[in-house]
Enzyme design. Structure first.
Site, PDB file in Angstrom:
ATOM      1  N   GLU A 129       0.858  -1.201   0.000  1.00  0.00           N
ATOM      2  CA  GLU A 129       0.000   0.000   0.000  1.00  0.00           C
ATOM      3  C   GLU A 129       0.887   1.243   0.000  1.00  0.00           C
ATOM      4  O   GLU A 129       0.731   2.153   0.805  1.00  0.00           O
ATOM      5  CB  GLU A 129      -0.905   0.013   1.237  1.00  0.00           C
ATOM      6  CG  GLU A 129      -1.694  -1.272   1.447  1.00  0.00           C
ATOM      7  CD  GLU A 129      -2.651  -1.217   2.627  1.00  0.00           C
ATOM      8  OE1 GLU A 129      -3.843  -1.409   2.427  1.00  0.00           O
ATOM      9  OE2 GLU A 129      -2.199  -0.979   3.768  1.00  0.00           O
TER      10      GLU A 129
ATOM     11  N   CYS B 197     -10.441   1.107   7.410  1.00  0.00           N
ATOM     12  CA  CYS B 197      -9.808   2.373   7.811  1.00  0.00           C
ATOM     13  C   CYS B 197     -10.383   3.580   7.078  1.00  0.00           C
ATOM     14  O   CYS B 197     -10.512   4.662   7.652  1.00  0.00           O
ATOM     15  CB  CYS B 197      -8.308   2.298   7.570  1.00  0.00           C
ATOM     16  SG  CYS B 197      -7.870   1.687   5.935  1.00  0.00           S
TER      17      CYS B 197
HETATM   18  O1  FUB Z   1      -2.765  -0.200   9.292  1.00  0.00           O
HETATM   19  C1  FUB Z   1      -3.894   0.606   9.576  1.00  0.00           C
HETATM   20  C2  FUB Z   1      -4.560   1.024   8.292  1.00  0.00           C
HETATM   21  O2  FUB Z   1      -4.989  -0.138   7.581  1.00  0.00           O
HETATM   22  C3  FUB Z   1      -3.662   1.727   7.312  1.00  0.00           C
HETATM   23  O3  FUB Z   1      -3.549   3.085   7.534  1.00  0.00           O
HETATM   24  C4  FUB Z   1      -4.312   1.408   6.031  1.00  0.00           C
HETATM   25  O4  FUB Z   1      -3.481   1.637   4.919  1.00  0.00           O
HETATM   26  C5  FUB Z   1      -4.677  -0.049   6.210  1.00  0.00           C
HETATM   27  O5  FUB Z   1      -3.588  -0.848   5.931  1.00  0.00           O
HETATM   28 ZN    ZN Z   2      -7.789   3.535   4.501  1.00  0.00          ZN
END
Ligand code: FUB
Ligand code: ZN
Length: 632
Positions: free
Chosen positions: A329, A425
């Protein structure tokens, strides 16, 4: 010139565009997410969020009563019905943060729009959270339910400091909205434990997912407690120092190689490229900007400026998206901005807006507001459906639904918004940003009132009431009226080369500075245009995107027929507005059935290409979409 944003309490949004967006969040998104957190949305992924707090509350009660409490493993990122005991923690390790983000959004929403029913529900959630706090202030349901003996033993992966950060942010919002101190006290007790635990002569750790840095600063701003600021500074500066804390924590000798993902590969003052997990990155950079401000730290400020420049010149989608790759990501390498594989997480653009605001408040340079605007009006708004009940996590710039269904490399690209996510999230993050959007629009210092975003509002500034009447998203016209003469600094958006301001001004760093005015009329010419991307970006050679003011447009197959790749834009096109759509001149190529043939010009017929604001795409069922089109 430094400035400070204006508290939401002093901003009453009144804007033909934003009224609708904020109402959608208040009426639909917030109530919907309340149900999702309680696992009451049929067909949606389970959250387990409130359930975990309830379970943790039982553990805390049992511990107080001296009863024995079972222990479960803390050994994975996601705990499901299949891989763990039904009494153990469920969901992702950071599941608690969803409730905090929801409460933060509720706090802002209550400031904007008091609502006794919503406040009551929120207070019930607060009570459940507070019951789950251990006596020493520790509050993270994963460890409380599963194994108290392991707290703070895997900072790299298991998000305790991240959950704390969201707790602190929600506590400040909720307290300011309601005057109810319970969540703020809980956050301060956890903050105190963190300050007691981490520091130069203590545990020299920091969170694998940043946010505690800026959250501690937020608590400092709210309470004036100096050690919250000092601990935030410690967390920022300790990151990436040798010996690597994560190496020691995991008994390895990685030499920091793996820690680009966490922005912990080298000390922050030596960082000049945005790398690793994009949300983590922009949360760290926001915390760094806070430290640059409050500790007057020139080295950290320089690092912030270098990283900012790397993002906006080499790693930013035209939609304000960042984090080009699904692999971690993460930010990819410079100029790697694929359209159909883009990750561009909604949260990452939200974090970019946090960073931009802090940088603009450190020094008013229009670049920051320009990028925040692009992110806000495009990727962030695309994150939710028109009915506020479905959400995008990933925001691609080109979608072929067949590829999403059949090509595992594109499984992250969803052709329609989802009801909820196991890793949820983005939706509550979006709700908290939109409910507080006024705080991103204006700032002030002793001499000047700054307008960074042209959002219509009545603002109670230190200079008295200032009214911003804005039709920015439609006609580009804005009127500012102040009760008493005020010095204004107005961002001139980079997309606009033709604008007028009804009073004399001097221009500096992309802002127009006006002295002692009471009435100003501003007009930004926001006619649609074609925008090209650097030819260093391989995906966009020979292509252009269409923008109009803050908005990026896209073509969808529901309007243009299938095979959008066969459309070409006329480089001399005029644009016609057709309701929410733009019509552009172009051609459609004839489909070639032979896979290979001798080269000849492909026959094409003139057509009108119908373009839709990017943030509204995907609201009419599964369909192809593209932002960039070949241009001729
Ligand atoms: O790890 C917490 C949240 O979940 C991150 O900010 C997002 O990218 C997702 O991976
Ligand atoms: Zn998110």
């Amino acid at each position: 010139m430094q400035s400070n944003h204006i508290s939401l309490k002093n901003i009453k949004i009144n804007d033909p565009f934003w009224n609708n967006v904020c109402e959608l969040v208040r009426r639909e998104v917030i109530p919907y997410q309340y149900e999702a957190l309680h696992d009451r949305v049929e067909g949606a992924e389970k959250s387990y969020c409130i359930e975990n707090f309830v379970k943790a509350g039982r553990v805390v009660k049992a511990l107080k009563n001296g009863e024995s409490v079972p222990v479960y493993p803390v050994d994975k990122w996601q705990y499901t019905d299949e891989n763990c005991d039904e009494n153990a923690f469920h969901g992702w390790v950071f599941q608690d943060s969803d409730a905090y983000k929801w409460l933060e959004a509720v706090g802002y929403s209550l400031i904007n729009h008091p609502d006794a029913e919503l406040e009551k529900k929120a207070k019930e959630v607060v009570a459940v959270i507070c019951d789950a706090q251990l006596e020493n202030g520790y509050l993270d349901t994963l460890y409380i339910i599963n194994d108290r003996s392991k707290v703070f033993t895997n900072l790299r992966d298991f998000h305790e400091l991240y959950c704390f950060g969201h707790l602190a942010e929600s506590a400040v919002s909720f307290y300011n909205a309601t005057g109810d101190r319970r969540l703020l006290d809980a956050a301060c007790r956890f903050a105190d434990l963190i300050c007691d635990t981490f520091g130069k002569d203590k545990k020299r750790g920091y969170g694998g997912h940043e946010i505690a840095e800026m959250a501690l600063v937020r608590l400092y701003e709210q309470t004036g407690e100096q050690r919250y600021l000092d601990t935030a500074e410690f967390l920022v500066n300790e990151r990436g120092r040798r010996p690597y804390y994560f190496d020691a924590e995991h008994g390895v000798n990685s030499k920091g190689e793996a820690y680009h993902y966490n922005q912990a590969h080298r000390p922050v003052i030596k960082q000049d490229e945005a790398v690793g997990h994009a949300v983590r990155g922009v949360y760290l950079y926001s915390g760094m900007a806070d430290i640059a401000k409050y500790k007057n730290d020139a080295e950290i400020y320089t690092a912030c400026k270098n990283i900012w420049s790397n993002i906006v010149n080499k790693k930013l989608y035209i939609t304000g998206g960042i984090g080009a790759t699904v692999d971690g990501e993460a930010f990819s390498f410079n100029y790697d901005l694929p359209n159909d594989l883009a990750y561009s997480e909604t949260c990452a653009s939200i974090g970019l807006i946090f960073f931009a605001r802090r940088m603009a408040e450190l020094n008013a340079v229009s670049d920051y507001g320009d990028v925040a605007e692009r992110a806000l009006y495009n990727t962030v708004l695309a994150g939710m459906s028109e009915d506020g009940k479905r959400f995008f996590y990933v925001n691609p710039l080109e979608v072929n639904p067949e590829a999403s269904h059949k090509d595992s490399r594109k499984r992250h690209i969803k052709p329609v918004r989802q009801k909820w996510f196991a890793c949820a999230c983005c939706p509550p993050n979006l709700a908290r940003l939109i409910s507080s959007v006024g705080e991103y629009a204006f700032s002030e210092n002793e001499s000047t009132f700054f307008v960074h975003q042209y959002i219509g509002a009545a603002v109670q500034s230190r200079f008295g009431r200032i009214d911003i009447a804005s039709d920015y998203t439609q006609s580009g016209k804005v009127k500012i009226t102040a009760k008493a003469p005020v010095n204004l600094a107005l961002r001139i958006p980079s997309w606009c080369s033709d604008y007028s301001i009804s009073a004399p001004f001097t221009a500096k760093d992309g802002y127009a500075y006006l002295d002692g005015v009471t009435d100003v009329e501003i007009s930004f010419d926001c006619k649609p245009k074609l925008v090209r991307c650097s030819n260093r970006v391989r995906a966009n050679i020979g292509k252009a995107a269409v923008t109009k003011g803050a908005f990026v447009y896209c073509a969808e197959s529901v309007d243009n027929g299938e095979n959008l790749q066969m459309l070409t834009l006329d480089k001399n096109t005029a644009f016609e507005q057709d309701g929410e759509f733009l019509l552009a001149d172009g051609w459609r190529e004839e489909a070639q059935n032979a896979l290979y043939s001798d080269f000849t010009e492909t026959p094409k017929t003139p057509c009108k290409i119908k373009l839709h604001p990017y943030y509204r795409w995907g609201n009419r069922g599964e369909n192809e979409m593209t932002v960039y089109l070949p241009v001729n």
